[in-house]
Design a protein around this motif. Sequence first.
Motif, PDB file in Angstrom:
ATOM      1  N   GLU A   1     -32.092 116.376  57.787  1.00 53.56           N
ATOM      2  CA  GLU A   1     -31.659 115.289  56.953  1.00 53.56           C
ATOM      3  C   GLU A   1     -31.622 114.011  57.778  1.00 53.56           C
ATOM      4  O   GLU A   1     -31.289 114.031  58.949  1.00 53.56           O
ATOM      5  N   ASN A   2     -31.954 112.939  57.140  1.00 56.90           N
ATOM      6  CA  ASN A   2     -31.950 111.637  57.807  1.00 56.90           C
ATOM      7  C   ASN A   2     -30.790 110.815  57.260  1.00 56.90           C
ATOM      8  O   ASN A   2     -30.849 110.285  56.162  1.00 56.90           O
ATOM      9  N   TYR A   3     -29.748 110.684  58.076  1.00 52.79           N
ATOM     10  CA  TYR A   3     -28.583 109.920  57.641  1.00 52.79           C
ATOM     11  C   TYR A   3     -28.729 108.433  57.946  1.00 52.79           C
ATOM     12  O   TYR A   3     -27.871 107.651  57.578  1.00 52.79           O
TER      13      TYR A   3
ATOM     14  N   TRP B   1     -31.227 106.521  56.851  1.00 55.28           N
ATOM     15  CA  TRP B   1     -32.284 106.035  55.965  1.00 55.28           C
ATOM     16  C   TRP B   1     -32.087 104.576  55.606  1.00 55.28           C
ATOM     17  O   TRP B   1     -33.047 103.878  55.291  1.00 55.28           O
TER      18      TRP B   1
ATOM     19  N   THR C   1     -33.985 102.439  58.044  1.00 50.95           N
ATOM     20  CA  THR C   1     -35.423 102.583  57.850  1.00 50.95           C
ATOM     21  C   THR C   1     -35.885 101.759  56.650  1.00 50.95           C
ATOM     22  O   THR C   1     -36.925 101.089  56.711  1.00 50.95           O
TER      23      THR C   1
END
Length: 80
Positions: A1-3, A5, A8
């Motif tokens: 998971e990319n916390y 984001w 980004t």
Amino acid sequence: ENYLWQWTALASGGSTAAYVFLYGIYYFVAKTYMSGFLQTMFYFGYMSLLSLTLGTLCGTIGHFSANRFVRTIFQNVKLD
């Protein structure tokens, strides 16, 4: 998971500003015939303000749209 984001999404929208500023440098070197310290400072001063404003605008739009997308996706997920 990319916390992370959010960063980004902000950077991908804000990267437009880097492209515009780099194109402004190319335009100054290749197309204009400006000379002198004052003309150069005015050109790059206004170019940096334009790029900063555009980067903030596009980054904010990218962040808000990604935030809405993520909230819409996770709103429909049911955890039992």
